[in-house]
Design a protein around this motif. Sequence first.
Motif, PDB file in Angstrom:
ATOM      1  N   ASP A  25      -7.004  22.216  -7.270  1.00 14.29           N
ATOM      2  CA  ASP A  25      -8.443  22.019  -7.825  1.00 14.29           C
ATOM      3  C   ASP A  25      -8.283  20.712  -8.645  1.00 14.29           C
ATOM      4  O   ASP A  25      -8.153  20.495  -9.810  1.00 14.29           O
ATOM      5  N   GLY A  26      -8.525  19.754  -7.923  1.00  9.28           N
ATOM      6  CA  GLY A  26      -8.501  18.182  -8.331  1.00  9.28           C
ATOM      7  C   GLY A  26      -7.075  17.608  -8.711  1.00  9.28           C
ATOM      8  O   GLY A  26      -7.156  16.858  -9.435  1.00  9.28           O
ATOM      9  N   ASP A  27      -6.242  18.206  -8.078  1.00  8.06           N
ATOM     10  CA  ASP A  27      -4.598  17.697  -8.233  1.00  8.06           C
ATOM     11  C   ASP A  27      -4.104  16.655  -7.543  1.00  8.06           C
ATOM     12  O   ASP A  27      -4.509  16.429  -6.447  1.00  8.06           O
ATOM     13  N   LEU A  28      -3.131  16.202  -8.058  1.00 10.09           N
ATOM     14  CA  LEU A  28      -2.212  15.228  -7.420  1.00 10.09           C
ATOM     15  C   LEU A  28      -1.541  16.174  -6.310  1.00 10.09           C
ATOM     16  O   LEU A  28      -1.280  17.355  -6.710  1.00 10.09           O
ATOM     17  N   PRO A  29      -1.534  15.332  -4.962  1.00  5.24           N
ATOM     18  CA  PRO A  29      -0.490  16.200  -4.237  1.00  5.24           C
ATOM     19  C   PRO A  29       0.923  16.250  -4.669  1.00  5.24           C
ATOM     20  O   PRO A  29       1.433  15.410  -5.379  1.00  5.24           O
ATOM     21  N   TYR A  30       1.811  17.302  -4.297  1.00  8.34           N
ATOM     22  CA  TYR A  30       3.048  17.480  -4.773  1.00  8.34           C
ATOM     23  C   TYR A  30       3.758  16.163  -4.386  1.00  8.34           C
ATOM     24  O   TYR A  30       4.692  15.796  -5.351  1.00  8.34           O
ATOM     25  N   GLU A  31       3.623  15.575  -3.247  1.00  9.37           N
ATOM     26  CA  GLU A  31       4.377  14.325  -2.994  1.00  9.37           C
ATOM     27  C   GLU A  31       4.030  13.222  -3.885  1.00  9.37           C
ATOM     28  O   GLU A  31       4.891  12.145  -3.853  1.00  9.37           O
ATOM     29  N   ALA A  32       3.030  13.264  -4.612  1.00 11.98           N
ATOM     30  CA  ALA A  32       2.934  12.185  -5.160  1.00 11.98           C
ATOM     31  C   ALA A  32       3.141  12.089  -6.933  1.00 11.98           C
ATOM     32  O   ALA A  32       3.051  11.313  -7.520  1.00 11.98           O
ATOM     33  N   ILE A  35       0.842  -1.095   0.078  1.00 12.10           N
ATOM     34  CA  ILE A  35      -0.075   0.059  -0.044  1.00 12.10           C
ATOM     35  C   ILE A  35       0.873   0.934  -0.009  1.00 12.10           C
ATOM     36  O   ILE A  35       1.555   1.581   0.859  1.00 12.10           O
ATOM     37  N   ALA A  36       0.991   1.917  -1.140  1.00 10.85           N
ATOM     38  CA  ALA A  36       1.669   3.094  -1.227  1.00 10.85           C
ATOM     39  C   ALA A  36       1.008   4.375  -1.331  1.00 10.85           C
ATOM     40  O   ALA A  36      -0.267   4.274  -1.790  1.00 10.85           O
ATOM     41  N   PHE A  37       1.295   5.463  -0.418  1.00  6.44           N
ATOM     42  CA  PHE A  37       0.322   6.463  -0.386  1.00  6.44           C
ATOM     43  C   PHE A  37       0.877   7.888  -0.175  1.00  6.44           C
ATOM     44  O   PHE A  37       2.171   7.834   0.351  1.00  6.44           O
ATOM     45  N   ALA A  38       0.037   8.812   0.022  1.00  8.47           N
ATOM     46  CA  ALA A  38       0.222  10.168   0.385  1.00  8.47           C
ATOM     47  C   ALA A  38      -0.759  10.455   1.300  1.00  8.47           C
ATOM     48  O   ALA A  38      -2.030  10.320   1.087  1.00  8.47           O
ATOM     49  N   PHE A  83       4.683   7.469  -0.647  1.00  7.86           N
ATOM     50  CA  PHE A  83       5.210   7.420  -1.938  1.00  7.86           C
ATOM     51  C   PHE A  83       6.793   7.371  -2.037  1.00  7.86           C
ATOM     52  O   PHE A  83       7.393   7.032  -2.880  1.00  7.86           O
ATOM     53  N   ASP A  84       7.117   8.830  -1.179  1.00  7.56           N
ATOM     54  CA  ASP A  84       8.694   9.208  -1.070  1.00  7.56           C
ATOM     55  C   ASP A  84       9.661   8.083  -0.611  1.00  7.56           C
ATOM     56  O   ASP A  84      10.764   7.967  -1.009  1.00  7.56           O
ATOM     57  N   ASP A  85       9.014   7.299   0.114  1.00 10.01           N
ATOM     58  CA  ASP A  85       9.813   6.028   0.554  1.00 10.01           C
ATOM     59  C   ASP A  85       9.663   4.652  -0.397  1.00 10.01           C
ATOM     60  O   ASP A  85      10.240   3.774   0.196  1.00 10.01           O
ATOM     61  N   THR A  86       9.007   4.561  -1.216  1.00  8.68           N
ATOM     62  CA  THR A  86       8.718   3.565  -2.214  1.00  8.68           C
ATOM     63  C   THR A  86       9.507   3.462  -3.212  1.00  8.68           C
ATOM     64  O   THR A  86       9.611   4.394  -4.184  1.00  8.68           O
ATOM     65  N   PRO A  87      10.345   2.536  -3.440  1.00  7.18           N
ATOM     66  CA  PRO A  87      11.425   2.326  -4.494  1.00  7.18           C
ATOM     67  C   PRO A  87      10.508   1.802  -5.555  1.00  7.18           C
ATOM     68  O   PRO A  87      10.319   0.527  -5.379  1.00  7.18           O
ATOM     69  N   VAL A  88      10.372   2.485  -6.580  1.00  6.72           N
ATOM     70  CA  VAL A  88       9.364   1.738  -7.635  1.00  6.72           C
ATOM     71  C   VAL A  88       9.987   0.798  -8.489  1.00  6.72           C
ATOM     72  O   VAL A  88       9.124   0.027  -8.990  1.00  6.72           O
ATOM     73  N   GLU A  89      11.211   0.501  -8.434  1.00  6.58           N
ATOM     74  CA  GLU A  89      12.080  -0.685  -9.075  1.00  6.58           C
ATOM     75  C   GLU A  89      11.502  -2.123  -8.230  1.00  6.58           C
ATOM     76  O   GLU A  89      11.736  -3.238  -8.764  1.00  6.58           O
ATOM     77  N   THR A  90      10.728  -1.794  -7.114  1.00  6.06           N
ATOM     78  CA  THR A  90      10.348  -3.041  -6.283  1.00  6.06           C
ATOM     79  C   THR A  90       9.050  -3.345  -6.543  1.00  6.06           C
ATOM     80  O   THR A  90       8.351  -4.206  -6.247  1.00  6.06           O
ATOM     81  N   LEU A  91       8.339  -2.444  -7.230  1.00  4.22           N
ATOM     82  CA  LEU A  91       6.728  -2.828  -7.623  1.00  4.22           C
ATOM     83  C   LEU A  91       6.518  -4.070  -7.875  1.00  4.22           C
ATOM     84  O   LEU A  91       5.445  -4.631  -7.921  1.00  4.22           O
ATOM     85  N   SER A  92       7.408  -4.283  -8.972  1.00  3.26           N
ATOM     86  CA  SER A  92       6.973  -5.670  -9.795  1.00  3.26           C
ATOM     87  C   SER A  92       7.168  -6.902  -9.201  1.00  3.26           C
ATOM     88  O   SER A  92       6.791  -8.009  -9.489  1.00  3.26           O
ATOM     89  N   THR A  93       7.718  -6.623  -7.652  1.00  2.15           N
ATOM     90  CA  THR A  93       7.936  -7.963  -6.824  1.00  2.15           C
ATOM     91  C   THR A  93       6.219  -8.218  -6.148  1.00  2.15           C
ATOM     92  O   THR A  93       6.577  -9.194  -5.283  1.00  2.15           O
ATOM     93  N   TYR A  94       5.465  -7.217  -5.890  1.00  2.00           N
ATOM     94  CA  TYR A  94       4.350  -7.320  -5.526  1.00  2.00           C
ATOM     95  C   TYR A  94       3.308  -7.948  -6.159  1.00  2.00           C
ATOM     96  O   TYR A  94       3.117  -7.959  -7.281  1.00  2.00           O
TER      97      TYR A  94
END
Length: 158
Positions: free
Chosen positions: A60-67, A5-8, A37-48
Amino acid sequence: MKALIAFASMSGNTEDMATILKQTLEGKGIDTEMMEFDDTPVETLSTYDYILIGTYTWGDGDLPYEAEDFYEEVSSLALNDIKTAVFGSGDYSYPKFCEAVHTFHDMLKTTGASVFPETLKMELAPDTDEDVECCQEFATSFLTWASLPEKRVGNHVS
Ligand SMILES: Cc1cc2nc3c(=O)[nH]c(=O)nc-3n(C[C@H](O)[C@H](O)[C@H](O)COP(=O)(O)O)c2cc1C
């Protein structure tokens, strides 16, 4: 089976949702990690086996900066056959309620991931028993959907 579960979450509402989802998945025997999100190494995503993405909505309906970085990096991945879902908190006083949830949901479809057609969008925090049940039901429905191969959606990306 292993889930991420990756989140902001700025004020904790999306994190509270994530915590309930984690408890529910673990109650079903899924080994579940929760990371910002900031702590999530994207290269590991395929292991889940399962990836659940949680985001509040900003501006106004935007992603958070940290996302933003996470969003860009994930959009270039090939997540073929990984089962994914999106959830988040918003506020009905804004015209684009939980729009960032839709933004992630649409992006995941371009990665080859199997994307749960339902999304979980909550007004502020999961404060009431009904809110908690809503989160629990979302996690349970996601697992049911994920176990049915013919229900998978998404295009393969190579
Ligand atoms: C400046 C600002 C802009 C926001 N814009 C939106 C929006 O466009 N749509 C929405 O549903 N919620 C919007 N919100 C509300 C937050 O998404 C909401 O408070 C959410 O519960 C925060 O989640 P968090 O506790 O996980 O950070 C906005 C809040 C702030 C402070």
